[in-house]
Design a protein around this motif. Structure first.
Motif, short mmCIF file in Angstrom:
data_model
loop_
_atom_site.label_atom_id
_atom_site.label_comp_id
_atom_site.label_asym_id
_atom_site.label_seq_id
_atom_site.Cartn_x
_atom_site.Cartn_y
_atom_site.Cartn_z
N TYR A 1 -6.16 3.86 9.20
CA TYR A 1 -5.85 2.98 8.07
C TYR A 1 -5.85 1.51 8.49
O TYR A 1 -6.31 0.64 7.74
CB TYR A 1 -4.49 3.33 7.48
N GLN B 1 -8.49 -0.37 6.47
CA GLN B 1 -7.86 -0.97 5.30
C GLN B 1 -6.95 -2.15 5.65
O GLN B 1 -7.22 -3.28 5.25
CB GLN B 1 -7.05 0.09 4.55
N GLU C 1 0.85 -1.19 0.00
CA GLU C 1 0.00 0.00 0.00
C GLU C 1 0.88 1.24 0.00
O GLU C 1 1.83 1.34 0.79
CB GLU C 1 -0.91 0.01 1.24
N SER D 1 -3.80 8.78 11.95
CA SER D 1 -4.04 8.32 10.58
C SER D 1 -3.70 6.84 10.43
O SER D 1 -4.42 6.09 9.75
CB SER D 1 -3.25 9.15 9.58
N HIS D 2 -2.60 6.39 11.08
CA HIS D 2 -2.23 4.99 10.96
C HIS D 2 -3.27 4.08 11.61
O HIS D 2 -3.61 3.03 11.06
CB HIS D 2 -0.87 4.76 11.61
N LYS E 1 1.27 5.26 0.57
CA LYS E 1 0.69 6.42 1.24
C LYS E 1 1.62 7.62 1.07
O LYS E 1 2.70 7.66 1.66
CB LYS E 1 0.46 6.14 2.73
#
Length: 311
Positions: free
Chosen positions: A228, A232, A214, A224-225, A216
């Motif tokens: 994700y 995801q 992935e 944010s991590h 980024k």
């Protein structure tokens, strides 16, 4: 660039009082000269968005909108050539691009006698020359070009940077002669939620098996991590690599495969996330569970052919 949590917090402390203008980046670069501009901008953007989310409801209150609008009208009349809307946004500590959206929306309500459509509003923000008031058009333009975190210009830049790094990732994979499928190819085959890259033959990086990658084009901070991971990465990891299983679903407007009328749910496995602008080093703690973090394309790749030769 891997930053310790302490290094990251020091940068964040410096961003707390900065405005989302081009000048703020010069100040950050001078203070943290050992970090790249892209990393500093990404960190500032992430932190500024958190700040805006905490206060945006206040600026959208009807009485506050009216106060902002009347102040703009008064100042624009007194100083028609001054960047009054940009100054107003900075004065109340609000995003210039979002302030421009609020004032333009209020102006169009007066002009048309009703709420403007989002399409009209977005088009005017993207192309201020469409605004039927020259002074407001100039002020909206000044806000959008001076905001480094929000607005149509920033959205366009972020999209382009994201695509640029996806192309860079594909080029690196081709240089290594690795066979892979990108997101467009996967969706064309009917896959549902997918990473940017699926490796048709797994590789090993630092002793960890990698089935997917992935990309980024941002800095990986804690918030944010975590987002994700939940939305995801864990969904990729929870699947078994290399299989495709038709699962019945109620489509509604979603597209199934023409052959079976079923949604193809991909099953993947452990993978690699590249935060091109760096991340907090302590977040790279899920390797044993199948999520590896890097800040660049790995150079120590072991392929199936290399492993067979070693054996």
């Amino acid at each position: 660039m891997r930053l310790s949590r302490a290094e990251y917090k020091e940068i964040v402390r410096w961003t707390e009082q900065l405005k989302p203008t081009r000048q703020c980046m010069r100040m950050l670069r001078e203070r943290f000269s050992n970090h790249s501009q892209s990393t500093l901008l990404s960190i500032f953007s992430l932190e500024y968005q958190k700040r805006i989310k905490r206060t945006i409801s206040r600026h959208h209150a009807p009485d506050v909108i009216e106060s902002h609008y009347q102040r703009y009208l008064s100042k624009a009349k007194a100083h028609p050539t001054a960047p009054v809307l940009l100054d107003l946004a900075n004065e109340v500590d609000f995003s210039p691009a979002l302030m421009a959206r609020i004032i333009l929306d209020r102006f169009l309500q007066d002009l048309e006698g009703e709420m403007p459509s989002k399409t009209v509003l977005n088009n005017m923000l993207k192309e201020p020359s469409l605004i039927p008031d020259q002074t407001l058009a100039k002020n909206v333009y000044q806000c959008t070009v001076n905001d480094c975190c929000y607005g149509p210009l920033v959205d366009c830049i972020k999209h382009a940077i994201g695509q640029e790094h996806e192309v860079l990732l594909c080029d690196k994979l081709k240089e290594k002669n690795l066979s892979f499928l990108d997101e467009n190819q996967l969706r064309a085959r009917g896959y549902d939620k997918t990473p940017d890259i699926i490796l048709e033959v797994p590789i090993a990086v630092e002793g960890h098996i990698i089935h997917w990658i992935e990309s980024k084009a941002s800095f990986g901070d804690t918030h944010s991590h975590r987002t994700y991971l939940n939305e995801q990465f864990w969904s990729y990891w929870n699947r078994v690599a290399g299989k495709l299983e038709p699962i019945p679903v109620d489509f509604g407007k979603r597209r199934g495969t023409p052959e079976t009328g079923r949604q193809l749910i991909a099953r993947f496995g452990p993978g690699l996330v590249i935060y091109w602008y760096g991340f907090i080093g302590e977040l790279d703690c899920q390797r044993d569970r199948g999520i590896l973090l890097k800040d660049c394309f790995p150079t120590d790749i072991v392929t199936l052919g290399h492993a067979a030769q070693q054996d």
